[in-house]
Structures are given as structure tokens and as C-alpha cells.
Scaffold this motif. Structure first.
Motif, PDB file in Angstrom:
ATOM      1  N   HIS A   1      24.181   7.883 -15.358  1.00  0.00           N
ATOM      2  CA  HIS A   1      25.457   8.495 -15.699  1.00  0.00           C
ATOM      3  C   HIS A   1      26.596   7.490 -15.484  1.00  0.00           C
ATOM      4  O   HIS A   1      26.479   6.567 -14.680  1.00  0.00           O
ATOM      5  N   GLY A   2      27.667   7.703 -16.215  1.00  0.00           N
ATOM      6  CA  GLY A   2      28.741   6.730 -16.147  1.00  0.00           C
ATOM      7  C   GLY A   2      30.098   7.348 -15.861  1.00  0.00           C
ATOM      8  O   GLY A   2      30.368   8.506 -16.197  1.00  0.00           O
ATOM      9  N   GLU A   3      30.933   6.546 -15.212  1.00  0.00           N
ATOM     10  CA  GLU A   3      32.330   6.905 -15.013  1.00  0.00           C
ATOM     11  C   GLU A   3      33.159   5.754 -15.560  1.00  0.00           C
ATOM     12  O   GLU A   3      32.971   4.598 -15.172  1.00  0.00           O
ATOM     13  N   LEU A   4      34.028   6.086 -16.482  1.00  0.00           N
ATOM     14  CA  LEU A   4      34.853   5.056 -17.109  1.00  0.00           C
ATOM     15  C   LEU A   4      36.240   5.066 -16.477  1.00  0.00           C
ATOM     16  O   LEU A   4      36.894   6.108 -16.418  1.00  0.00           O
ATOM     17  N   ILE A   5      36.657   3.894 -16.004  1.00  0.00           N
ATOM     18  CA  ILE A   5      38.003   3.759 -15.414  1.00  0.00           C
ATOM     19  C   ILE A   5      38.802   2.834 -16.324  1.00  0.00           C
ATOM     20  O   ILE A   5      38.448   1.661 -16.476  1.00  0.00           O
ATOM     21  N   VAL A   6      39.804   3.386 -16.965  1.00  0.00           N
ATOM     22  CA  VAL A   6      40.651   2.570 -17.836  1.00  0.00           C
ATOM     23  C   VAL A   6      41.965   2.309 -17.116  1.00  0.00           C
ATOM     24  O   VAL A   6      42.439   3.136 -16.334  1.00  0.00           O
ATOM     25  N   GLU A   7      42.534   1.148 -17.381  1.00  0.00           N
ATOM     26  CA  GLU A   7      43.777   0.772 -16.717  1.00  0.00           C
ATOM     27  C   GLU A   7      44.741   0.157 -17.721  1.00  0.00           C
ATOM     28  O   GLU A   7      44.332  -0.400 -18.730  1.00  0.00           O
ATOM     29  N   HIS A   8      46.027   0.271 -17.389  1.00  0.00           N
ATOM     30  CA  HIS A   8      47.088  -0.365 -18.167  1.00  0.00           C
ATOM     31  C   HIS A   8      47.130   0.103 -19.610  1.00  0.00           C
ATOM     32  O   HIS A   8      47.457  -0.662 -20.509  1.00  0.00           O
TER      33      HIS A   8
ATOM     34  N   GLU B   1      28.526   5.581 -28.767  1.00  0.00           N
ATOM     35  CA  GLU B   1      27.751   5.058 -29.896  1.00  0.00           C
ATOM     36  C   GLU B   1      26.304   4.838 -29.465  1.00  0.00           C
ATOM     37  O   GLU B   1      25.985   3.809 -28.850  1.00  0.00           O
ATOM     38  N   PRO B   2      25.433   5.791 -29.749  1.00  0.00           N
ATOM     39  CA  PRO B   2      24.016   5.574 -29.452  1.00  0.00           C
ATOM     40  C   PRO B   2      23.501   4.385 -30.261  1.00  0.00           C
ATOM     41  O   PRO B   2      23.981   4.137 -31.373  1.00  0.00           O
ATOM     42  N   ARG B   3      22.565   3.673 -29.710  1.00  0.00           N
ATOM     43  CA  ARG B   3      22.042   2.487 -30.403  1.00  0.00           C
ATOM     44  C   ARG B   3      21.475   2.889 -31.765  1.00  0.00           C
ATOM     45  O   ARG B   3      20.659   3.802 -31.873  1.00  0.00           O
ATOM     46  N   GLY B   4      21.945   2.207 -32.788  1.00  0.00           N
ATOM     47  CA  GLY B   4      21.438   2.449 -34.135  1.00  0.00           C
ATOM     48  C   GLY B   4      21.999   3.697 -34.790  1.00  0.00           C
ATOM     49  O   GLY B   4      21.562   4.059 -35.888  1.00  0.00           O
ATOM     50  N   GLU B   5      22.932   4.338 -34.155  1.00  0.00           N
ATOM     51  CA  GLU B   5      23.511   5.553 -34.734  1.00  0.00           C
ATOM     52  C   GLU B   5      25.026   5.433 -34.844  1.00  0.00           C
ATOM     53  O   GLU B   5      25.630   4.512 -34.309  1.00  0.00           O
TER      54      GLU B   5
ATOM     55  N   ASN C   1      47.599   8.420 -16.388  1.00  0.00           N
ATOM     56  CA  ASN C   1      48.670   8.771 -15.452  1.00  0.00           C
ATOM     57  C   ASN C   1      49.835   7.792 -15.603  1.00  0.00           C
ATOM     58  O   ASN C   1      49.831   6.925 -16.491  1.00  0.00           O
ATOM     59  N   ALA C   2      50.813   7.931 -14.740  1.00  0.00           N
ATOM     60  CA  ALA C   2      52.031   7.116 -14.864  1.00  0.00           C
ATOM     61  C   ALA C   2      51.741   5.627 -14.720  1.00  0.00           C
ATOM     62  O   ALA C   2      52.503   4.784 -15.180  1.00  0.00           O
ATOM     63  N   GLN C   3      50.636   5.322 -14.062  1.00  0.00           N
ATOM     64  CA  GLN C   3      50.261   3.907 -13.909  1.00  0.00           C
ATOM     65  C   GLN C   3      49.375   3.419 -15.048  1.00  0.00           C
ATOM     66  O   GLN C   3      48.859   2.303 -15.027  1.00  0.00           O
ATOM     67  N   GLY C   4      49.159   4.283 -16.038  1.00  0.00           N
ATOM     68  CA  GLY C   4      48.342   3.901 -17.185  1.00  0.00           C
ATOM     69  C   GLY C   4      46.855   3.933 -16.898  1.00  0.00           C
ATOM     70  O   GLY C   4      46.065   3.265 -17.565  1.00  0.00           O
ATOM     71  N   ARG C   5      46.457   4.743 -15.905  1.00  0.00           N
ATOM     72  CA  ARG C   5      45.060   4.750 -15.470  1.00  0.00           C
ATOM     73  C   ARG C   5      44.446   6.123 -15.698  1.00  0.00           C
ATOM     74  O   ARG C   5      45.124   7.148 -15.634  1.00  0.00           O
ATOM     75  N   ALA C   6      43.159   6.126 -15.974  1.00  0.00           N
ATOM     76  CA  ALA C   6      42.409   7.383 -16.049  1.00  0.00           C
ATOM     77  C   ALA C   6      40.980   7.120 -15.623  1.00  0.00           C
ATOM     78  O   ALA C   6      40.423   6.054 -15.896  1.00  0.00           O
ATOM     79  N   ASP C   7      40.419   8.075 -14.889  1.00  0.00           N
ATOM     80  CA  ASP C   7      39.000   8.019 -14.494  1.00  0.00           C
ATOM     81  C   ASP C   7      38.313   9.177 -15.208  1.00  0.00           C
ATOM     82  O   ASP C   7      38.709  10.328 -15.025  1.00  0.00           O
ATOM     83  N   LEU C   8      37.306   8.889 -16.004  1.00  0.00           N
ATOM     84  CA  LEU C   8      36.622  10.002 -16.658  1.00  0.00           C
ATOM     85  C   LEU C   8      35.122   9.884 -16.530  1.00  0.00           C
ATOM     86  O   LEU C   8      34.576   8.774 -16.650  1.00  0.00           O
ATOM     87  N   GLY C   9      34.532  10.984 -16.288  1.00  0.00           N
ATOM     88  CA  GLY C   9      33.084  11.023 -16.298  1.00  0.00           C
ATOM     89  C   GLY C   9      32.607  11.008 -17.739  1.00  0.00           C
ATOM     90  O   GLY C   9      33.162  11.703 -18.591  1.00  0.00           O
ATOM     91  N   VAL C  10      31.599  10.209 -17.994  1.00  0.00           N
ATOM     92  CA  VAL C  10      31.066  10.146 -19.359  1.00  0.00           C
ATOM     93  C   VAL C  10      30.008  11.229 -19.498  1.00  0.00           C
ATOM     94  O   VAL C  10      29.017  11.232 -18.751  1.00  0.00           O
TER      95      VAL C  10
ATOM     96  N   GLY D   1      21.498   6.538 -21.241  1.00  0.00           N
ATOM     97  CA  GLY D   1      20.276   5.807 -21.564  1.00  0.00           C
ATOM     98  C   GLY D   1      20.226   5.236 -22.957  1.00  0.00           C
ATOM     99  O   GLY D   1      19.807   4.096 -23.158  1.00  0.00           O
ATOM    100  N   ASP D   2      20.666   6.000 -23.964  1.00  0.00           N
ATOM    101  CA  ASP D   2      20.545   5.510 -25.340  1.00  0.00           C
ATOM    102  C   ASP D   2      21.877   5.044 -25.904  1.00  0.00           C
ATOM    103  O   ASP D   2      22.013   4.794 -27.086  1.00  0.00           O
ATOM    104  N   ILE D   3      22.880   4.942 -25.050  1.00  0.00           N
ATOM    105  CA  ILE D   3      24.215   4.563 -25.531  1.00  0.00           C
ATOM    106  C   ILE D   3      24.356   3.044 -25.552  1.00  0.00           C
ATOM    107  O   ILE D   3      24.068   2.367 -24.565  1.00  0.00           O
ATOM    108  N   GLY D   4      24.794   2.520 -26.682  1.00  0.00           N
ATOM    109  CA  GLY D   4      25.002   1.080 -26.804  1.00  0.00           C
ATOM    110  C   GLY D   4      26.442   0.670 -26.517  1.00  0.00           C
ATOM    111  O   GLY D   4      26.698  -0.388 -25.963  1.00  0.00           O
ATOM    112  N   ARG D   5      27.369   1.524 -26.932  1.00  0.00           N
ATOM    113  CA  ARG D   5      28.784   1.182 -26.724  1.00  0.00           C
ATOM    114  C   ARG D   5      29.601   2.430 -26.422  1.00  0.00           C
ATOM    115  O   ARG D   5      29.263   3.531 -26.894  1.00  0.00           O
TER     116      ARG D   5
END
Lengths: 196, 215
Positions: free
Chosen positions: B135-142, B157-161, B172-181, B186-190
């Protein structure tokens, strides 16, 4: 439609003005011209070093904006960026037509009007500030990266012409361009507060 | 971006030979990474004219220009499709605005080194994907704050799909977000993040501002 006075028009955003220009309102065009002609002329003069040619380039660019606003797509950037790209492309075309060579940004005070301090408007003061900021970022680049960026952007030279002139592999020139632009992005981002 | 031509910078500077430029434009049609790099660096190109000595157009030239326009009345063709009415920005403002829009999309050789095996830095944008147990958590900033009619959208984007839409989010005000994916990686390429109209889109309408590659 009620046509706003020029004073009202000056309070509109570029995109709103472009909608009026598209309807054929010359006064809206006049506001757009007054807003962006200075930086457009500065770029053209920097590139070609001749007032008459710079004016010709700027006039062509703005006339193309007047004639075919359908080509301006707001989703792809600001009016200012669009105008400057047209000026840049036309200046390069002019180089190739006339072999004018790179402008040196050496001002002939007798033929161009700089911005005397007592006459500067708020916009012009900000233009000065921007000029300092971007020049500072350029000055902060390693000389070899700044050189290839300036030769390409202001001189209109291709990477192969630059490589030949400097005796470098083409890949090296491309690499310096990429590194230089990336560092400029960082420097400008920090200076404008976009980056921490 | 191995395999991609190193042409984004010379393309933006107008320094590619005509044949190279045509080839690169064709390449851009199929390469999101290079499109993102071009989109990221474009504000720098837009800033370069500001380095020229600020000059004022001559009054005589201005008069000539406006006479030429008035002598060439144009037919009304209706309104242009202004999707977003941006307030007029002062020069320092436009510079910051352009850079802010691209801030998360820059593709430069300044990537943060991978310090832990399960932390994956974005190849585009300032983001980190923390992967644990599939499982993944994506943290974006700025990322810049968006107007009310826009939202960030996560794509998987699953691989090949094809890409599939996932989470909508704001920063948020600092341009950050934490999201659970959602789901298993397992089959995600991007993973990609784009700016979309409020309510999201079924397919991306803008270049990605964040790209995370799972290898």
C-alpha cells in the motif's frame, strides 16, 4: 453591448481584454498594447540591436494578435507570454532573413527611450525590479551555461551553430542548456518565494 | 527519462534544428515525461525577456501602431473561450505565478536521493511515495493552491493499461497533502497528479504535475 471607457478597460485582466479584442474593440487592444509593448520592444531590441527592426518585429507581433486572436489560447499561457513568444520567433526569422546577428543589449541612448526615473509608472518600476531579478539569476549561472542560453535565446543560434562556434559536442551544449534552465528555475523560484 | 532525447531545453530556447524540432514535437505527443519537462521549464523561458534592459516604445511608434489597427477593422467573431479569468498580474506576480504553476512539475537533476528502500521520489514534481505492505501513501509538496473551480486529481496507471482516475484532493496552506493511495500497488506502474476541473475528470486534461514511477 455597453462599451466600457478606456479607464474601465485598464482595470480588466488580459484575458477579458482579449475577449473584447476578439470582438474588434480597438480600445481594448490599445490597453493590451500599452501593457506589453514595452517588454516586447525590450526583447526585440535586445535580440536585434536595431530600433527600426525591433519596432517592425513588435508591430508584426501585435498586428497578428489583432488579426487572429483565435490563435491565442488562454489555456496555454498568458497574453504576455504569447506576445513574447511571437516576438521571439519573429526576431529569429528576422535574423535568418537579414543575418542581423545577436543583439548585444548595448543601448544607443540617442535612438531608444529608456525609462527615466521621474517618469516611471508603477508597472515600469516593477519591470525594473524583474529585470534585476532575472539578470541576477542569469549572473548566478556558471558562465558556460549562461553563454549557451543567451546565444540560443537572444542570439537565435541553433545548438549545432553554438557547438560549432564553441568547439563543443552538440550533446554538451544541450546538456548545458538543460542544466542552466533548471538552475534558473530554482533561482527564480527562490527569489519570488515560490520555492522555500 | 532514459531513451528520451535531451531536447526539452533546446526546444524551448528555439535552438533545435528544424528537423529536430519537428521530431521532438512528434515525440512530445507520446511522452508525458518530456511534456512535463517542457511545461515545467516554460516559465523560465517566459522570464528571460525580463532580463533585457527595460525600454519604452516611442510615442511615434505607438501612434503608428494604433493607427494601423484602427485602419484595419476586424469582424467580430464572438468571444474567445476564456476558461479562467486571471486577474492582471504585476510583473513580479506573473513571474511567481508561472513558476508556481510549474513548481511541482519541474524535472531537473536535483532529485532527492533515495534514503530508504520504501520511499520513492517523484520523477516529476516534489513528491514522495511511501510504500509499505503493497500500500502507498503519497506526500506531495509545494503545489500551489488552486482556485475553487479546480482540483488536484490522482491517477493510477496499471502496467500495460490506461490511466484510471483515483482520488481528488486539495493541498494545505503550505502546498502539502498526504493521501493514501487506494488499493494495492502491486500492478501499478505509475501514479500521476494533474490539475482538473472541480469534480474531477475521467481522463487527464492537463500535463501531470507529479509523476511517481514504481519499478
Amino acid at each position: 453591448m455597453i462599451r466600457p471607457f478606456s479607464a474601465d478597460l485598464r482595470g480588466l485582466a488580459d484575458e477579458e481584454l482579449m475577449a473584447l479584442v476578439y470582438e474588434g474593440q480597438a480600445r481594448a487592444f490599445e490597453v493590451i498594447f500599452d501593457r506589453h509593448a514595452g517588454v516586447a520592444f525590450s526583447l526585440a531590441y535586445r535580440m536585434c540591436g536595431r530600433r527600426s527592426l525591433a519596432e517592425e518585429i513588435v508591430q508584426e507581433a501585435f498586428m497578428s494578435l489583432w488579426r487572429s486572436t483565435a490563435r491565442y489560447d488562454p489555456s496555454r499561457g498568458s497574453v504576455r507570454s504569447w506576445v513574447l513568444r511571437v516576438v521571439h520567433n519573429r526576431a529569429i526569422d528576422a535574423f535568418r532573413r537579414e543575418v542581423a546577428g545577436a543583439g548585444q543589449d548595448v543601448l544607443d541612448e540617442s535612438i531608444v527611450e529608456t525609462l527615466p526615473a521621474r517618469e516611471r509608472t508603477e508597472d515600469e518600476v516593477e519591470r525594473r525590479s524583474d529585470a534585476r531579478l532575472v539578470r541576477g539569476a542569469l549572473d548566478g549561472l556558471p558562465r558556460d551555461q549562461r553563454q549557451v542560453i543567451e546565444l540560443a535565446y537572444f542570439g537565435g543560434f541553433s545548438h549545432t551553430e553554438i557547438a560549432s562556434a564553441l568547439g563543443l559536442p552538440a550533446g554538451t551544449v544541450k546538456g548545458r542548456m538543460r542544466l542552466g534552465l533548471s538552475k534558473l528555475w530554482l533561482a527564480l523560484g527562490e527569489a519570488t518565494g515560490v520555492l522555500p | 527519462m532514459s531513451g528520451c532525447p535531451p531536447d526539452a531545453a533546446p526546444y524551448l530556447l528555439g535552438a533545435l534544428e528544424p528537423g529536430e524540432a519537428r521530431a521532438f514535437v512528434r515525440h512530445l505527443e507520446g511522452c508525458a515525461v518530456c511534456r512535463d519537462e517542457v511545461a515545467s521549464l516554460a516559465p523560465v523561458i517566459d522570464a528571460l525577456p525580463a532580463s533585457a534592459t527595460p525600454l519604452r516604445v516611442r510615442a511615434a511608434f505607438r501612434r503608428r501602431m494604433l493607427r494601423a489597427v484602427r485602419a484595419e477593422p476586424k469582424l467580430s467573431r464572438g468571444r474567445i473561450p476564456t476558461s479562467v479569468s486571471r486577474a492582471r498580474a504585476a510583473p513580479a506576480g506573473w513571474l511567481a505565478l508561472g513558476l508556481a504553476v510549474a513548481a511541482a512539475a519541474i524535472v531537473v537533476a536535483v532529485g532527492i536521493p533515495h534514503t530508504r528502500a520504501r520511499m520513492i521520489q517523484a520523477s516529476v514534481g516534489l513528491a514522495t511515495l511511501r510504500v509499505s505492505g503493497g500500500h502507498g501513501e503519497l506526500i506531495v509538496e509545494h503545489l500551489p493552491a488552486l482556485p475553487a473551480n479546480r482540483t488536484y486529481e490522482l491517477w493510477l496507471e496499471p502496467r500495460g493499461e490506461a490511466l484510471r482516475p483515483s482520488t481528488l484532493f486539495a493541498v494545505n496552506a503550505q502546498g502539502r497533502a498526504d493521501l493514501g493511495v487506494p488499493g494495492d500497488l502491486g500492478d501499478i506502474g505509475r501514479l500521476l497528479v494533474t490539475v482538473e476541473p472541480r469534480g474531477g475528470s475521467l481522463a487527464p486534461t492537463m500535463p501531470a504535475v507529479v509523476v511517481e514511477r514504481l519499478t
